[in-house]
Design a protein around this motif. Sequence first.
Motif, mmCIF file in Angstrom:
data_model
loop_
_atom_site.group_PDB
_atom_site.id
_atom_site.type_symbol
_atom_site.label_atom_id
_atom_site.label_comp_id
_atom_site.label_asym_id
_atom_site.label_seq_id
_atom_site.Cartn_x
_atom_site.Cartn_y
_atom_site.Cartn_z
ATOM 1 N N UNK A 1 5.145 -0.421 -10.244
ATOM 2 C CA UNK A 1 5.443 -1.424 -11.274
ATOM 3 C C UNK A 1 6.942 -1.587 -11.456
ATOM 4 N N UNK A 2 7.685 -0.491 -11.342
ATOM 5 C CA UNK A 2 9.134 -0.558 -11.475
ATOM 6 C C UNK A 2 9.773 -1.381 -10.372
ATOM 7 N N UNK A 3 9.125 -1.435 -9.210
ATOM 8 C CA UNK A 3 9.629 -2.231 -8.086
ATOM 9 C C UNK A 3 9.091 -3.662 -8.106
ATOM 10 N N UNK A 4 8.405 -4.001 -9.199
ATOM 11 C CA UNK A 4 7.929 -5.371 -9.363
ATOM 12 C C UNK A 4 6.612 -5.683 -8.698
ATOM 13 N N UNK A 5 5.866 -4.677 -8.314
ATOM 14 C CA UNK A 5 4.602 -4.922 -7.620
ATOM 15 C C UNK A 5 3.478 -5.170 -8.620
ATOM 16 N N UNK A 6 2.601 -6.107 -8.280
ATOM 17 C CA UNK A 6 1.410 -6.380 -9.079
ATOM 18 C C UNK A 6 0.347 -5.366 -8.657
ATOM 19 N N UNK A 7 0.293 -4.257 -9.382
ATOM 20 C CA UNK A 7 -0.567 -3.137 -8.991
ATOM 21 C C UNK A 7 -2.040 -3.536 -8.987
ATOM 22 N N UNK B 1 0.828 -1.211 0.000
ATOM 23 C CA UNK B 1 0.000 0.000 0.000
ATOM 24 C C UNK B 1 0.862 1.260 0.000
ATOM 25 N N UNK B 2 1.932 1.242 0.772
ATOM 26 C CA UNK B 2 2.830 2.401 0.822
ATOM 27 C C UNK B 2 3.457 2.653 -0.539
ATOM 28 N N UNK B 3 3.921 1.594 -1.183
ATOM 29 C CA UNK B 3 4.532 1.741 -2.513
ATOM 30 C C UNK B 3 3.501 2.206 -3.532
ATOM 31 N N UNK B 4 2.301 1.627 -3.494
ATOM 32 C CA UNK B 4 1.248 2.013 -4.434
ATOM 33 C C UNK B 4 0.856 3.468 -4.251
ATOM 34 N N UNK B 5 0.886 3.939 -3.017
ATOM 35 C CA UNK B 5 0.538 5.332 -2.737
ATOM 36 C C UNK B 5 1.539 6.304 -3.347
ATOM 37 N N UNK B 6 2.758 5.825 -3.638
ATOM 38 C CA UNK B 6 3.786 6.676 -4.243
ATOM 39 C C UNK B 6 3.607 6.819 -5.742
ATOM 40 N N UNK B 7 2.773 5.964 -6.340
ATOM 41 C CA UNK B 7 2.529 6.065 -7.774
ATOM 42 C C UNK B 7 2.603 4.711 -8.453
ATOM 43 N N UNK B 8 1.763 4.521 -9.480
ATOM 44 C CA UNK B 8 1.709 3.241 -10.173
ATOM 45 C C UNK B 8 3.005 2.933 -10.909
ATOM 46 N N UNK B 9 3.612 3.950 -11.520
ATOM 47 C CA UNK B 9 4.838 3.732 -12.287
ATOM 48 C C UNK B 9 5.950 3.208 -11.399
ATOM 49 N N UNK B 10 6.136 3.844 -10.243
ATOM 50 C CA UNK B 10 7.163 3.396 -9.308
ATOM 51 C C UNK B 10 6.845 2.002 -8.782
#
Length: 333
Positions: A230-236, A219-228
């Motif tokens: 996805x770049x970190x390998x998260x399944x948005x 959730x923290x990573x997603x809150x920073x933006x979808x592009x970031x």
Amino acid sequence: MMTKRKGKLNFTTTLLVSVVLLLIALTVSILLGDAKIHITTIFDAVFNYDSKNQQHNIISEIRIPRDIGAILVGVALATSGAVIQGVTKNGLADPSLIGLNSGASFMLALTFALYPSAPFLVLMFAGFIGALLGGFIVLMIGKSRSDGFNPMRIILAGAAVSALLTALSQGVALLFRLNQSLTFWSAGGVSGTTWGQLIWAAPFIIISLVVLIIMSKQLTILNLGETLARGLGQNVAFTRGITLVLSMVLAGIAVAMVGQIAFVGLMVPHIVRYLVGTDYARVVPLTAVVGGLLMLVADTVARMLGEAPVGAIISFIGVPYFLYLVKRGGRFS
């Protein structure tokens, strides 16, 4: 390293203080009421229950279920609001403002009309389906192909869809003569909470909360933006889908228990982010505790005012806070 340690201590201290305040508020709430009860009677009722003792019955069958219900509803609404705000990156998002509460109320009205003697488990399921319906419509309208969720479009869509679903609820109530049955849910209140309701509601709320805490990093990573993300390998899509569904589960259960209560999910996440920052590993658990505390205090105040609608008590604070956030452009605290 020192900064990280300080931040961690700040979160731990804040969480501990919040839990202590919640326990104090719970004790005070059990003590207050028409029947005068001494604090030692609470412990007697819990550990040495006597069914022939009227004060024990008042504590164990009326006040404790009501207060636990208030805490669970506060946990559900506040956590749901925090998740929705994070996923949509919209500081004005709230279960009541994006169609979740009105959708749940609409399905509850249909359930009362078609199945008047429905058990609470059916009402919970109906609340979830309604929240899913209302939230899905609003989020699909508010989503833009180019920039994801558009905050202003979500708020406008939420207002329109909520008005429509509320009108449909009222239409069902008039058609099936359910006005008296739905008055409690429209006003919002936990005075009728029973152990039977808590047995079903508590596991769903607790499990949803635990899963959201486990997913707090995503959730923290997603809150920073979808592009970031996805770049970190998260399944948005997976993260967004699971967290939104869980937020709808929480909102649906809350509405099934107490009706439409606004602004808890709006205010509490902002307060928590102001205290401990935007890391959802801290935001989610602290939001749950502070949400439970707010709802419990509001219900206690409502009880002392002669069973005033708890939704109205919270709105006295929530409406000015909402206007303040609108003035700030809905930015995160």
